[in-house]
Design a protein around this motif. Sequence first.
Motif, mmCIF file in Angstrom:
data_model
loop_
_atom_site.group_PDB
_atom_site.id
_atom_site.type_symbol
_atom_site.label_atom_id
_atom_site.label_comp_id
_atom_site.label_asym_id
_atom_site.label_seq_id
_atom_site.Cartn_x
_atom_site.Cartn_y
_atom_site.Cartn_z
ATOM 1 N N ARG A 3 0.809 -1.228 0.000
ATOM 2 C CA ARG A 3 0.000 0.000 0.000
ATOM 3 C C ARG A 3 0.838 1.272 0.000
ATOM 4 N NH1 ARG A 3 -4.524 -1.722 4.376
ATOM 5 N NH2 ARG A 3 -2.612 -1.827 5.585
ATOM 6 N N SER A 34 -3.869 12.373 7.445
ATOM 7 C CA SER A 34 -4.153 10.969 7.154
ATOM 8 C C SER A 34 -5.620 10.677 6.827
ATOM 9 C CB SER A 34 -3.680 10.098 8.322
ATOM 10 O OG SER A 34 -4.002 8.758 8.112
ATOM 11 N N ASN A 38 -6.740 9.323 3.133
ATOM 12 C CA ASN A 38 -7.455 8.053 3.014
ATOM 13 C C ASN A 38 -8.804 8.219 2.323
ATOM 14 O OD1 ASN A 38 -5.654 6.087 3.914
ATOM 15 N ND2 ASN A 38 -6.111 6.521 6.059
ATOM 16 N N PHE A 61 -6.688 2.084 1.750
ATOM 17 C CA PHE A 61 -6.380 3.066 2.781
ATOM 18 C C PHE A 61 -5.015 2.752 3.368
ATOM 19 C CE2 PHE A 61 -8.194 -0.463 5.023
ATOM 20 C CZ PHE A 61 -7.454 -0.532 6.185
ATOM 21 N N TYR A 67 0.966 5.774 6.363
ATOM 22 C CA TYR A 67 0.813 7.210 6.074
ATOM 23 C C TYR A 67 2.124 7.941 6.382
ATOM 24 C CZ TYR A 67 -0.525 12.091 6.605
ATOM 25 O OH TYR A 67 -0.571 13.468 6.509
#
Length: 101
Positions: A3, A34, A38, A61, A67
């Motif tokens: 991710r 964040s 997302n 996400f 993040y």
Amino acid sequence: MNRVELAKDVLTKNSNVLYGIFGVIASSGYFPPSPFLNEFLMVGYDPCDQDERMGRWRPFFLSDDEYDQVLGWWRRQHPEATVNQLGVRSWNEWVQEILEN
């Protein structure tokens, strides 16, 4: 692709496509918090890219750690970038603030 790498890919492509919102964000001096990032990633496309030049991605996400990795990567390219909620509560409101400034 994990991710973090996927987010980097999405943000890079979006920064380079005509009308991609991250091209604007790159010059704004900000980076989305964040929850807002997302929200963007979970849509699976950039609503600002009205010509769909970038295409879509599978919604996903980032965890807090992921993040932070993406933010660190972004700041290496944009050292002036700060994370700021800009007094709003959603991605759409945040983007509007960026576009108006």
